[in-house]
Design a protein around this motif. Sequence first.
Motif, PDB file in Angstrom:
ATOM      1  N   LEU A 108       0.822  -1.216   0.000  1.00 56.91           N
ATOM      2  CA  LEU A 108       0.000   0.000   0.000  1.00 56.91           C
ATOM      3  C   LEU A 108       0.849   1.256   0.000  1.00 56.91           C
ATOM      4  N   TRP A 109       1.983   1.232   0.710  1.00 54.00           N
ATOM      5  CA  TRP A 109       2.869   2.392   0.750  1.00 54.00           C
ATOM      6  C   TRP A 109       3.236   2.814  -0.660  1.00 54.00           C
ATOM      7  N   ASP A 110       3.652   1.831  -1.451  1.00 55.51           N
ATOM      8  CA  ASP A 110       4.055   2.141  -2.828  1.00 55.51           C
ATOM      9  C   ASP A 110       2.887   2.696  -3.635  1.00 55.51           C
ATOM     10  N   LEU A 111       1.724   2.074  -3.512  1.00 51.21           N
ATOM     11  CA  LEU A 111       0.539   2.513  -4.260  1.00 51.21           C
ATOM     12  C   LEU A 111       0.157   3.947  -3.888  1.00 51.21           C
ATOM     13  N   LEU A 112       0.126   4.230  -2.594  1.00 46.97           N
ATOM     14  CA  LEU A 112      -0.309   5.550  -2.141  1.00 46.97           C
ATOM     15  C   LEU A 112       0.722   6.643  -2.425  1.00 46.97           C
ATOM     16  N   CYS A 113       1.961   6.249  -2.622  1.00 47.33           N
ATOM     17  CA  CYS A 113       3.001   7.244  -2.911  1.00 47.33           C
ATOM     18  C   CYS A 113       3.099   7.573  -4.401  1.00 47.33           C
ATOM     19  N   GLU A 114       2.314   6.910  -5.226  1.00 44.21           N
ATOM     20  CA  GLU A 114       2.275   7.227  -6.660  1.00 44.21           C
ATOM     21  C   GLU A 114       1.282   8.371  -6.872  1.00 44.21           C
ATOM     22  N   HIS A 115       1.609   9.548  -6.326  1.00 45.23           N
ATOM     23  CA  HIS A 115       0.666  10.665  -6.337  1.00 45.23           C
ATOM     24  C   HIS A 115       0.541  11.324  -7.701  1.00 45.23           C
ATOM     25  N   ASP A 116       1.363  10.952  -8.660  1.00 47.32           N
ATOM     26  CA  ASP A 116       1.250  11.508 -10.004  1.00 47.32           C
ATOM     27  C   ASP A 116       0.260  10.711 -10.860  1.00 47.32           C
ATOM     28  N   LYS A 117      -0.361   9.692 -10.272  1.00 46.53           N
ATOM     29  CA  LYS A 117      -1.324   8.848 -10.983  1.00 46.53           C
ATOM     30  C   LYS A 117      -2.722   9.115 -10.425  1.00 46.53           C
TER      31      LYS A 117
ATOM     32  N   ARG B  94     -14.061  -7.605   9.804  1.00 47.12           N
ATOM     33  CA  ARG B  94     -12.596  -7.605   9.829  1.00 47.12           C
ATOM     34  C   ARG B  94     -12.026  -7.204   8.467  1.00 47.12           C
ATOM     35  N   CYS B  95     -12.537  -7.782   7.386  1.00 47.01           N
ATOM     36  CA  CYS B  95     -12.040  -7.453   6.043  1.00 47.01           C
ATOM     37  C   CYS B  95     -12.253  -5.975   5.723  1.00 47.01           C
ATOM     38  N   VAL B  96     -13.452  -5.493   5.963  1.00 47.31           N
ATOM     39  CA  VAL B  96     -13.767  -4.100   5.661  1.00 47.31           C
ATOM     40  C   VAL B  96     -12.936  -3.165   6.534  1.00 47.31           C
ATOM     41  N   HIS B  97     -12.911  -3.432   7.829  1.00 46.77           N
ATOM     42  CA  HIS B  97     -12.174  -2.574   8.759  1.00 46.77           C
ATOM     43  C   HIS B  97     -10.680  -2.530   8.420  1.00 46.77           C
ATOM     44  N   LYS B  98     -10.083  -3.682   8.212  1.00 51.81           N
ATOM     45  CA  LYS B  98      -8.644  -3.707   7.958  1.00 51.81           C
ATOM     46  C   LYS B  98      -8.292  -2.990   6.656  1.00 51.81           C
ATOM     47  N   LEU B  99      -9.061  -3.201   5.599  1.00 50.04           N
ATOM     48  CA  LEU B  99      -8.762  -2.514   4.340  1.00 50.04           C
ATOM     49  C   LEU B  99      -8.836  -1.003   4.497  1.00 50.04           C
ATOM     50  N   VAL B 100      -9.938  -0.528   5.052  1.00 49.35           N
ATOM     51  CA  VAL B 100     -10.157   0.909   5.165  1.00 49.35           C
ATOM     52  C   VAL B 100      -9.175   1.533   6.154  1.00 49.35           C
ATOM     53  N   SER B 101      -9.055   0.964   7.336  1.00 48.57           N
ATOM     54  CA  SER B 101      -8.183   1.576   8.350  1.00 48.57           C
ATOM     55  C   SER B 101      -6.708   1.470   7.972  1.00 48.57           C
ATOM     56  N   MET B 102      -6.307   0.374   7.360  1.00 49.57           N
ATOM     57  CA  MET B 102      -4.918   0.219   6.952  1.00 49.57           C
ATOM     58  C   MET B 102      -4.556   1.260   5.890  1.00 49.57           C
TER      59      MET B 102
ATOM     60  N   GLU C 177      -6.093   4.174   5.289  1.00 47.29           N
ATOM     61  CA  GLU C 177      -6.087   5.496   5.903  1.00 47.29           C
ATOM     62  C   GLU C 177      -4.852   5.683   6.772  1.00 47.29           C
ATOM     63  N   GLY C 178      -4.443   4.646   7.483  1.00 48.46           N
ATOM     64  CA  GLY C 178      -3.283   4.725   8.360  1.00 48.46           C
ATOM     65  C   GLY C 178      -1.992   5.008   7.605  1.00 48.46           C
ATOM     66  N   VAL C 179      -1.835   4.366   6.459  1.00 47.40           N
ATOM     67  CA  VAL C 179      -0.646   4.617   5.646  1.00 47.40           C
ATOM     68  C   VAL C 179      -0.625   6.076   5.194  1.00 47.40           C
ATOM     69  N   GLY C 180      -1.785   6.559   4.756  1.00 47.40           N
ATOM     70  CA  GLY C 180      -1.875   7.953   4.319  1.00 47.40           C
ATOM     71  C   GLY C 180      -1.594   8.947   5.423  1.00 47.40           C
ATOM     72  N   LEU C 181      -2.015   8.630   6.632  1.00 48.29           N
ATOM     73  CA  LEU C 181      -1.772   9.531   7.763  1.00 48.29           C
ATOM     74  C   LEU C 181      -0.325   9.473   8.241  1.00 48.29           C
ATOM     75  N   ALA C 182       0.330   8.329   8.061  1.00 51.93           N
ATOM     76  CA  ALA C 182       1.692   8.145   8.557  1.00 51.93           C
ATOM     77  C   ALA C 182       2.748   8.804   7.676  1.00 51.93           C
ATOM     78  N   ASP C 183       2.402   9.084   6.420  1.00 48.39           N
ATOM     79  CA  ASP C 183       3.401   9.607   5.494  1.00 48.39           C
ATOM     80  C   ASP C 183       2.750  10.612   4.555  1.00 48.39           C
ATOM     81  N   ALA C 184       3.164  11.862   4.629  1.00 48.20           N
ATOM     82  CA  ALA C 184       2.579  12.910   3.785  1.00 48.20           C
ATOM     83  C   ALA C 184       2.773  12.624   2.303  1.00 48.20           C
ATOM     84  N   ALA C 185       3.782  11.844   1.953  1.00 52.35           N
ATOM     85  CA  ALA C 185       4.021  11.500   0.547  1.00 52.35           C
ATOM     86  C   ALA C 185       3.000  10.493   0.034  1.00 52.35           C
ATOM     87  N   ALA C 186       2.309   9.822   0.944  1.00 47.71           N
ATOM     88  CA  ALA C 186       1.319   8.813   0.565  1.00 47.71           C
ATOM     89  C   ALA C 186      -0.036   9.490   0.358  1.00 47.71           C
TER      90      ALA C 186
END
Length: 145
Positions: free
Chosen positions: A79-88, A111-119, A121-130
């Motif tokens: 997810l980190w890699d996907l979310l950091c492709e901000h030019d796409k 569990r499936c819904v929660h983990k996908l959504v929260s994970m 969002e969490g990556v996006g909150l942890a790194d401004a580049a994401a």
Amino acid sequence: MWLDVGLELPWLRPRPYFVDRRREAELTATVARMGFKVIEADVRADPETVEEDLLVELTRLLEFNELGAGSWAAFEDRLWDLLCEHDKPGVAVIIRGLDGLVGVDLYRLVRCVHKLVSMTEGVGLADAAASRQVEYFFVGEWGAS
């Protein structure tokens, strides 16, 4: 640029986005028109394997490295890699099949819904580049509620 799907789909309730099957064509057309890359995933609602099946399918469709596919930890790493492709363009992930868990294994559904959504969002909150927008839409027979 962040796209507000609620403006274009006023019937859509706040996250997590549960979409009745009869609205799927409208959803798909709208998010594509908005500029999202649309990914459509079909998942078997087998309680024993649903999490692994979901993650393997999303790994394949999102073109992630398949090393460790099927585990939440490997998916989060990708997810980190996907979310950091901000030019796409943003990604709209339309997931079908989880509604089969409603009367069978509600825990796994949540569990499936929660983990996908929260994970995600969490990556996006942890790194401004994401900053790439990824939205999940769970399509099924969800009933009147």
